[in-house]
Design a protein around this motif. Structure first.
Motif, PDB file in Angstrom:
ATOM      1  N   GLY A  43       4.380  -1.398  -0.091  1.00 31.81           N
ATOM      2  CA  GLY A  43       4.475  -2.997  -0.337  1.00 31.81           C
ATOM      3  C   GLY A  43       5.231  -4.481   0.030  1.00 31.81           C
ATOM      4  O   GLY A  43       4.991  -5.016   0.265  1.00 31.81           O
ATOM      5  N   LEU A  58      -0.021   2.824   0.010  1.00 27.49           N
ATOM      6  CA  LEU A  58      -0.533   1.840  -1.090  1.00 27.49           C
ATOM      7  C   LEU A  58      -1.401   2.519  -2.236  1.00 27.49           C
ATOM      8  O   LEU A  58      -1.288   2.890  -3.054  1.00 27.49           O
ATOM      9  CB  LEU A  58      -0.228   0.563  -1.664  1.00 27.49           C
ATOM     10  N   ALA A 114       6.149   3.871  -0.629  1.00 23.12           N
ATOM     11  CA  ALA A 114       4.818   3.294  -1.077  1.00 23.12           C
ATOM     12  C   ALA A 114       5.850   2.026  -1.471  1.00 23.12           C
ATOM     13  O   ALA A 114       4.710   0.459  -1.281  1.00 23.12           O
ATOM     14  CB  ALA A 114       4.555   3.740  -2.368  1.00 23.12           C
ATOM     15  N   TYR A 115       6.430   1.603  -1.935  1.00 26.80           N
ATOM     16  CA  TYR A 115       7.994   0.817  -2.721  1.00 26.80           C
ATOM     17  C   TYR A 115       8.034   0.020  -1.335  1.00 26.80           C
ATOM     18  O   TYR A 115       7.578  -1.388  -1.168  1.00 26.80           O
ATOM     19  CB  TYR A 115       9.512   0.836  -2.432  1.00 26.80           C
TER      20      TYR A 115
END
Length: 259
Positions: free
Chosen positions: A63, A148, A59-60
Motif C-alpha cells: 500500500g 492488497l 500488504a502494508y
C-alpha cells in the motif's frame, strides 16, 4: 553484520535453544491421543501466526508503494511476503506431521488444512505474477495491487472459514484460559517471539540484497532479470554502459559491494 548484530544473533540462538529445551521438558498433554506429540504445537502454531503477520507487513508496504511509488517499498513488500510464504509452508509441514501422529494420516482435507493450501496457492500466484512481468515499475505496481487483494483473503481463510465447518482441530485454544496450561502458553508465545525475530532478521537481509540490486541496476542500467534497459545508453568496447560522473561513482560502489 556489525557488532550489535553479532550480539543479537548470539542472544537469539541462546533464546531459541532455551525454547527448544523447554518444549521437550514440557509435560505431555493428556487430551491428545499421542500425548508427547502435543509438543509440536510449539513449532506449528507460531509458524501459522507468523505467516499472517508477515503477510500483513507485505500488504502494508504494498500500500505504501502505491502511495509513494518508491522502489524500496516494493522490495520490503516482496521480502515480507516471501517470509510469510515460508512460514505458511512450515506451518503446513508441521501440521501434517502432527496429523499423521494424532489422527493417523498426514492429510484429511480438514477445513484448516484446505484453507492453508488455498492461502499458499494465492501467494504462489503472487510470485507467478512477478515472474511474468518484465517491466520493473509495472511489475511492482501489479504486485502491490495483488498483495492488497491477497491480504483480504487471509482473515477469511485463516480465521473464518475453518470455524464455519466442523474441524478436527480444537477451537479457541489460544484465546480460552482453559485452552492451554501456563507452561504450554509460555513456551508457545516464546517460540512465536523467536520465529518473528528470526523472520525479521532474514527479511532485513533480503531487503539489503534488494537495495544492492537496485543500486546496481541504476549503475549499469540493467534490470534484475538481465533484460535490456528501457532507455538507450552509450556502451563501451566491453559492452558496459558509458556513465557520467555521478553514475560512474555509483558503479564503483556497486563493484566494491560485489567484491
Amino acid at each position: 553484520f556489525g557488532e550489535n548484530d553479532l550480539v543479537l544473533r548470539v542472544a537469539l540462538w541462546l533464546f531459541m535453544v532455551a525454547v527448544i529445551v523447554a518444549a521437550y521438558l514440557a509435560p505431555p498433554a493428556s487430551q491428545f491421543q499421542v500425548e508427547d506429540a502435543a509438543r509440536i504445537i510449539f513449532f506449528h502454531v507460531p509458524a501459522a501466526i507468523a505467516c499472517v503477520v508477515f503477510f500483513a507487513i507485505g500488504a502494508y508496504y504494498a500500500g505504501r508503494f502505491l502511495r509513494r511509488k518508491q522502489d524500496m517499498d516494493d522490495v520490503k513488500s516482496l521480502a515480507a511476503i516471501e517470509m510469510g510464504t515460508l512460514m505458511c509452508v512450515l506451518a503446513t509441514v508441521t501440521g501434517s506431521i502432527f496429523a499423521l501422529i494424532q489422527w493417523g494420516s498426514a492429510w484429511h482435507w480438514d477445513p484448516r488444512e484446505t484453507s492453508i493450501v488455498a492461502q499458499l496457492l494465492i501467494y504462489a500466484a503472487y510470485f507467478a505474477l512477478r515472474a511474468s512481468v518484465q517491466d520493473p515499475r509495472r511489475r511492482a505496481s501489479l504486485s502491490a495491487g495483488y498483495a492488497l487483494f491477497a491480504i483480504v483473503t487471509v482473515p477469511f481463510l485463516i480465521f473464518v472459514a475453518p470455524r464455519y465447518w466442523a474441524s478436527l482441530h480444537p477451537e479457541n485454544t489460544l484465546v480460552s484460559p482453559a485452552g492451554l496450561d501456563p507452561i504450554y502458553r509460555t513456551v508457545l508465545w516464546s517460540s512465536f517471539a523467536g520465529y518473528m525475530t528470526i523472520g525479521l532478521l532474514v527479511m532485513r537481509l533480503r531487503v539489503r540484497l534488494g537495495e544492492l540490486t537496485l543500486r546496481l541496476e541504476n549503475a549499469y542500467g540493467l534490470e534484475t532479470g538481465g533484460h535490456a534497459p528501457a532507455t538507450h545508453r552509450l556502451v563501451g568496447a566491453d559492452g558496459i554502459p558509458v556513465l557520467g560522473g555521478e553514475a560512474r561513482q555509483t558503479r564503483r560502489e556497486g563493484d566494491e559491494a560485489i567484491t
